[in-house]
Design a protein around this motif. Structure first.
Motif, PDB file in Angstrom:
ATOM      1  N   ARG A 121      39.473  50.812  50.881  1.00 55.14           N
ATOM      2  CA  ARG A 121      38.918  50.077  49.740  1.00 55.14           C
ATOM      3  C   ARG A 121      40.005  49.825  48.702  1.00 55.14           C
ATOM      4  NH1 ARG A 121      35.398  52.811  52.469  1.00 55.14           N
ATOM      5  NH2 ARG A 121      33.257  52.041  52.663  1.00 55.14           N
ATOM      6  N   VAL A 122      40.067  48.602  48.240  1.00 57.02           N
ATOM      7  CA  VAL A 122      41.054  48.205  47.239  1.00 57.02           C
ATOM      8  C   VAL A 122      40.302  47.588  46.069  1.00 57.02           C
ATOM      9  CG1 VAL A 122      43.045  46.736  46.728  1.00 57.02           C
ATOM     10  CG2 VAL A 122      42.819  47.795  48.985  1.00 57.02           C
ATOM     11  N   SER A 123      40.605  48.051  44.872  1.00 54.26           N
ATOM     12  CA  SER A 123      39.882  47.547  43.710  1.00 54.26           C
ATOM     13  C   SER A 123      40.836  47.197  42.583  1.00 54.26           C
ATOM     14  CB  SER A 123      38.839  48.559  43.228  1.00 54.26           C
ATOM     15  OG  SER A 123      39.469  49.741  42.779  1.00 54.26           O
ATOM     16  N   GLY A 124      40.335  46.335  41.703  1.00 60.77           N
ATOM     17  CA  GLY A 124      41.096  45.949  40.529  1.00 60.77           C
ATOM     18  C   GLY A 124      40.272  45.050  39.641  1.00 60.77           C
ATOM     19  N   THR A 125      40.746  44.868  38.431  1.00 59.82           N
ATOM     20  CA  THR A 125      40.090  43.970  37.502  1.00 59.82           C
ATOM     21  C   THR A 125      40.529  42.531  37.771  1.00 59.82           C
ATOM     22  OG1 THR A 125      41.856  44.369  35.906  1.00 59.82           O
ATOM     23  CG2 THR A 125      39.890  45.722  35.706  1.00 59.82           C
ATOM     24  N   GLY A 126      39.897  41.603  37.071  1.00 55.02           N
ATOM     25  CA  GLY A 126      40.261  40.198  37.201  1.00 55.02           C
ATOM     26  C   GLY A 126      39.922  39.470  35.904  1.00 55.02           C
ATOM     27  N   ALA A 127      40.541  38.310  35.732  1.00 49.28           N
ATOM     28  CA  ALA A 127      40.317  37.540  34.508  1.00 49.28           C
ATOM     29  C   ALA A 127      40.545  36.056  34.771  1.00 49.28           C
ATOM     30  CB  ALA A 127      41.246  38.019  33.393  1.00 49.28           C
ATOM     31  N   ARG A 128      39.764  35.244  34.077  1.00 48.49           N
ATOM     32  CA  ARG A 128      39.936  33.792  34.159  1.00 48.49           C
ATOM     33  C   ARG A 128      41.225  33.391  33.460  1.00 48.49           C
ATOM     34  NH1 ARG A 128      36.282  29.171  34.253  1.00 48.49           N
ATOM     35  NH2 ARG A 128      37.648  27.347  34.493  1.00 48.49           N
ATOM     36  N   ILE A 129      41.980  32.518  34.082  1.00 50.29           N
ATOM     37  CA  ILE A 129      43.177  31.969  33.473  1.00 50.29           C
ATOM     38  C   ILE A 129      42.762  30.712  32.719  1.00 50.29           C
ATOM     39  CG2 ILE A 129      45.442  30.938  33.906  1.00 50.29           C
ATOM     40  CD1 ILE A 129      45.586  32.665  36.440  1.00 50.29           C
ATOM     41  N   PRO A 130      43.044  30.640  31.440  1.00 48.02           N
ATOM     42  CA  PRO A 130      42.602  29.474  30.659  1.00 48.02           C
ATOM     43  C   PRO A 130      43.115  28.167  31.250  1.00 48.02           C
ATOM     44  CG  PRO A 130      43.419  31.212  29.215  1.00 48.02           C
ATOM     45  CD  PRO A 130      43.754  31.628  30.619  1.00 48.02           C
ATOM     46  N   ASP A 131      42.278  27.135  31.146  1.00 48.31           N
ATOM     47  CA  ASP A 131      42.674  25.823  31.642  1.00 48.31           C
ATOM     48  C   ASP A 131      43.897  25.328  30.902  1.00 48.31           C
ATOM     49  OD1 ASP A 131      40.509  25.807  33.363  1.00 48.31           O
ATOM     50  OD2 ASP A 131      39.199  24.791  31.936  1.00 48.31           O
ATOM     51  N   ARG A 132      44.724  24.614  31.634  1.00 49.84           N
ATOM     52  CA  ARG A 132      45.914  24.048  31.020  1.00 49.84           C
ATOM     53  C   ARG A 132      45.535  22.910  30.072  1.00 49.84           C
ATOM     54  NH1 ARG A 132      48.736  23.507  36.912  1.00 49.84           N
ATOM     55  NH2 ARG A 132      49.091  25.722  37.321  1.00 49.84           N
ATOM     56  N   THR A 133      46.266  22.825  28.998  1.00 46.27           N
ATOM     57  CA  THR A 133      45.992  21.765  28.027  1.00 46.27           C
ATOM     58  C   THR A 133      47.110  20.738  28.048  1.00 46.27           C
ATOM     59  OG1 THR A 133      47.079  23.081  26.298  1.00 46.27           O
ATOM     60  CG2 THR A 133      44.694  23.307  26.543  1.00 46.27           C
ATOM     61  N   ASN A 151      48.103  38.917  39.815  1.00 47.57           N
ATOM     62  CA  ASN A 151      48.462  37.840  40.740  1.00 47.57           C
ATOM     63  C   ASN A 151      47.469  36.694  40.607  1.00 47.57           C
ATOM     64  OD1 ASN A 151      49.639  36.357  42.757  1.00 47.57           O
ATOM     65  ND2 ASN A 151      49.312  37.858  44.380  1.00 47.57           N
ATOM     66  N   PRO A 152      47.911  35.515  40.196  1.00 52.09           N
ATOM     67  CA  PRO A 152      46.986  34.388  40.049  1.00 52.09           C
ATOM     68  C   PRO A 152      46.583  33.812  41.391  1.00 52.09           C
ATOM     69  CG  PRO A 152      49.214  33.690  39.539  1.00 52.09           C
ATOM     70  CD  PRO A 152      49.275  35.175  39.764  1.00 52.09           C
ATOM     71  N   ALA A 153      45.356  33.340  41.464  1.00 47.86           N
ATOM     72  CA  ALA A 153      44.834  32.702  42.673  1.00 47.86           C
ATOM     73  C   ALA A 153      44.001  31.501  42.284  1.00 47.86           C
ATOM     74  CB  ALA A 153      43.983  33.689  43.481  1.00 47.86           C
TER      75      ALA A 153
END
Length: 303
Positions: free
Chosen positions: A291-303, A32-34
């Motif tokens: 407790r709720v856990s998960g991974t996360g990742a940066r969404i690349p900037d739009r070009t 889910n993006p934020a």
């Protein structure tokens, strides 16, 4: 001597930097993006809402200085969450995304967030073998309550779900762990997958009943569930991975005796949207919080 009103506080003049992260997936195209604004000082509420609407994700998190005495200096923050249509008291996936964004800048470890729902501790562990850090939030004290039968009937009507499509082993309830959710359990994976609802009708009900999402679930096995979360009150048809609802569902599962008091549950969400994510829900004996856990990742900037 003439009296003049005090001048209004100066508004911030430079644009806020908006970062984009996904939560509950190591893949930027999953979960889910934020939106994340690490410095929201000087921004008024209408500006926060405008930024969230422009970002267009189900929520954007905005950070400012913490209340005095909260947490370790530099690792405690006040966090507010805005959907494109309104502020919400708590958002789990934006909390995970924010924690990952902070960890990339100051290293893994413990964080503390002051939210409208209460104080939420978060721990970020170093990146795993996939290169993705994992964040774990600890919810506020949850509760589970009976759902009003007329509200359940109206929700089913808006969803287009016959009563016979519900799983009688998982009865409807209101579950809270920072925000209120109506839990409805489908009797089959096919029922859960077929989601096409009356947006306006469901939004009207949810506003009247003070619901943030509907937590629609199907139980695959003893500790594995598939979930979906309609979110019309936020201006979004469906949330791809919902940490607040996952925490509330953990409280629900424990309250109804569906799982042992000490349990780890796996929730799959977003598969039907093409944004698969995995939420891990941990219940501990003697501790009502979830407790709720998960991974996360940066969404690349739009070009």
């Amino acid at each position: 001597m003439s009296q003049h009103p005090a001048p209004a506080p100066d508004r911030r003049t430079e644009p806020a930097e908006v970062l984009r992260y996904t939560a509950f997936s190591a893949d930027p195209n999953g979960g889910n993006p934020a939106g994340v604004v690490l410095d929201a000082s000087g921004l008024a509420d209408d500006e926060l809402l405008a930024i969230a609407a422009e970002v267009g994700y189900s929520e954007t998190a905005f950070l400012t200085a913490p209340p005095e005495g909260l947490g370790e200096p530099g690792r405690a923050f006040t966090v507010r969450y805005f959907s494109p249509k309104a502020e919400v008291p708590f958002c789990g996936h934006a909390t995970i995304a924010t924690a990952v964004a902070l960890a990339e800048r100051m290293g893994p470890g413990d964080l503390v967030f002051a939210t409208r729902a209460g104080t939420v501790p978060v721990t970020v562990t170093p990146a795993d073998e996939d290169g993705a850090p994992r964040a774990t939030l600890t919810s506020v004290v949850p509760y589970v309550a009976d759902a009003d039968e007329p509200d359940v009937r109206e929700a089913l009507a808006a969803l287009g779900w016959p009563t016979g499509d519900l799983d009688p082993a998982l009865p409807p309830r209101i579950a809270f762990a920072g925000a209120r959710h109506l839990v409805l359990a489908a009797a089959s994976r096919e029922r859960l997958a077929d989601l096409s609802y009356d947006f306006q009708r469901l939004e009207t009900l949810m506003r009247r009943a003070d619901l943030t999402t509907l937590q629609l679930v199907w139980r695959e096995s003893a500790a594995v569930f598939h979930v979906r979360d309609p979110f019309p009150v936020g201006g979004v048809v469906e949330d791809p991975a919902t940490g607040a609802a996952a925490a509330a569902f953990g409280a629900y599962a424990r309250e109804l005796g569906l799982v042992p008091e000490e349990s780890v549950l796996t929730l799959h969400q977003g598969d039907d949207m093409g944004r698969p994510g995995v939420l891990t829900v941990e219940l501990r004996a003697g501790d009502s919080r979830v407790r709720v856990s998960g991974t996360g990742a940066r969404i690349p900037d739009r070009t």
